[in-house]
Design a protein around this motif. Structure first.
Motif, PDB file in Angstrom:
ATOM      1  N   ILE A  44      15.445 -16.060  45.179  1.00  0.00           N
ATOM      2  CA  ILE A  44      14.756 -16.929  46.140  1.00  0.00           C
ATOM      3  C   ILE A  44      13.312 -17.178  45.691  1.00  0.00           C
ATOM      4  O   ILE A  44      12.820 -18.310  45.753  1.00  0.00           O
ATOM      5  N   VAL A  94      16.815 -21.930  49.236  1.00  0.00           N
ATOM      6  CA  VAL A  94      17.906 -20.947  49.250  1.00  0.00           C
ATOM      7  C   VAL A  94      19.182 -21.526  48.653  1.00  0.00           C
ATOM      8  O   VAL A  94      19.966 -20.818  48.014  1.00  0.00           O
ATOM      9  N   ALA A 123      19.002 -21.294  45.054  1.00  0.00           N
ATOM     10  CA  ALA A 123      19.037 -19.890  44.646  1.00  0.00           C
ATOM     11  C   ALA A 123      20.432 -19.293  44.860  1.00  0.00           C
ATOM     12  O   ALA A 123      20.640 -18.118  44.583  1.00  0.00           O
ATOM     13  N   THR A 161      19.009 -11.004  45.105  1.00  0.00           N
ATOM     14  CA  THR A 161      18.885 -12.213  45.917  1.00  0.00           C
ATOM     15  C   THR A 161      17.428 -12.559  46.188  1.00  0.00           C
ATOM     16  O   THR A 161      17.005 -13.720  46.074  1.00  0.00           O
ATOM     17  N   LEU A 172      16.948 -15.456  53.596  1.00  0.00           N
ATOM     18  CA  LEU A 172      15.537 -15.809  53.530  1.00  0.00           C
ATOM     19  C   LEU A 172      14.743 -15.053  54.592  1.00  0.00           C
ATOM     20  O   LEU A 172      13.729 -14.432  54.288  1.00  0.00           O
TER      21      LEU A 172
END
Lengths: 207, 207
Positions: free
Chosen positions: A8, A30, A33, A4, A40
């Motif tokens: 980002i 985000v 992404a 993740t 975040l």
DNA sequence: GTCTATACTTTGATAGAC
DNA sequence: GTCTATCAAAGTATAGAC
């Protein structure tokens, strides 16, 4: 399987390059992404500014690899510089003049507004300058002149990006590339120069 | 006595140059201009985007005057180019690296996000290129080469601005200035070149 | 042309349950 | 680590009186 956090960073890099730092919202990043919003601030407790700094360094490191990728297999440094600009022109055209330098827009935006981000851009530019200068030194150019050439080449490319994106033409990048190539060739020790343009000898272009 | 409209334009130009287009709020602009907020939409019904377009054209026209101001009194075009870069370096230093190109930041920001603004920046760059190219033609350089030199000079300056602002050093502008000066000198008809650097003849810098 | 007030959206960021 | 809900602030823009 990409993490993740990496997604980002990638997403942020894309948006910052195209729309700039201030022009891009963290929510936009985000979402693109496919990451949860809360992630975040989990991965980047410093918020947008920390994300920006990491994006700058990440993009800078990738571009640094690109320098190696182009200079290493090239038969000589003059060819490498030529290929570098030609490749940039081609990328510009292919991306509809969106993808130029990954950090130039941010660099101008933050130069007078955020010291942490400004420092990040400065470190990246320094790394590029050092890498290019080393290549020039290896081609037999003095340490001082090699650094000047590196700064000059990167400046020419960055400025050409500004003009090419605004004018939507690859002409500036090609012209800057030719000039940078000439400058590098002229700085080489004579026996390393290889084939040169016929030097002008006497006749003026004017009557 | 300056009109409200002009004060708004001036204020906008200052902020856009330092913080970029997206990074500047319209409230910030009118407040610094000591103008009523409603005046913004009275004078610029198109809102922020119209203001941006007019700021770009206004700043572009002022910089165009600067080109004339430097080239006209200079004894020759090589000196003019040298003075141009030196003056830019001095301005950078004096303004703590804030005042470089008035539209470069905007140009990169809007290149892929706003066609009206992108076109405004393109027109400005074209006007600068034309003006510089004309000076080079008047110095005896062919039409085609003169335009190339103009594009190249402006690109070198713009790119040097990016590096100088990020690194907080005038070095890039000075190096780019020296390179641009050399390129212009080399393009001149022989009898107009004046004093040149001693050309390298034979000895390599390496053993 | 200017004033005040406000509508509406988006921004960056946080809290607390799970 | 992720979810939902929400915050205060700043963003652009507009309405209507003067």
């Amino acid at each position: 399987m990409t993490g993740t956090r990496d997604r980002i960073l990638d997403s942020g890099g894309e948006f910052f390059r195209r729309q700039g730092y201030a022009g891009t919202g963290v929510k936009q990043i985000v979402e693109a992404a496919s990451a949860p919003f809360a992630s975040l601030y989990h991965f980047f407790p410093g918020g947008k500014e920390q994300l920006g700094a990491e994006v700058i360094r990440r993009s800078g490191a990738m571009y640094l690899q690109l320098i190696d990728l182009i200079f290493t297999p090239a038969p000589d440094v003059v060819t490498a510089v030529s290929n570098f600009f030609n490749g940039a022109a081609e990328t510009l055209r292919q991306t509809d003049y969106a993808d130029a330098c990954p950090i130039a827009t941010i660099a101008l935006e933050v130069a007078s507004t955020s010291e942490p981000l400004r420092e990040a851009t400065a470190e990246v530019f320094e790394s590029w300058i050092s890498a290019a200068a080393q290549r020039f030194r290896e081609a037999g150019i003095s340490t001082r002149k090699a650094r000047e050439l590196a700064i000059y080449m990167i400046a020419a490319l960055e400025g050409a990006f500004v003009l090419s994106r605004a004018l939507r033409s690859t002409e500036p990048v090609k012209i800057a590339g030719a000039a940078a190539t000439d400058a590098v060739r002229a700085a080489l020790p004579e026996r390393r120069r290889g084939p040169q343009k016929r030097p002008r000898t006497g006749t003026s272009t004017r009557a």
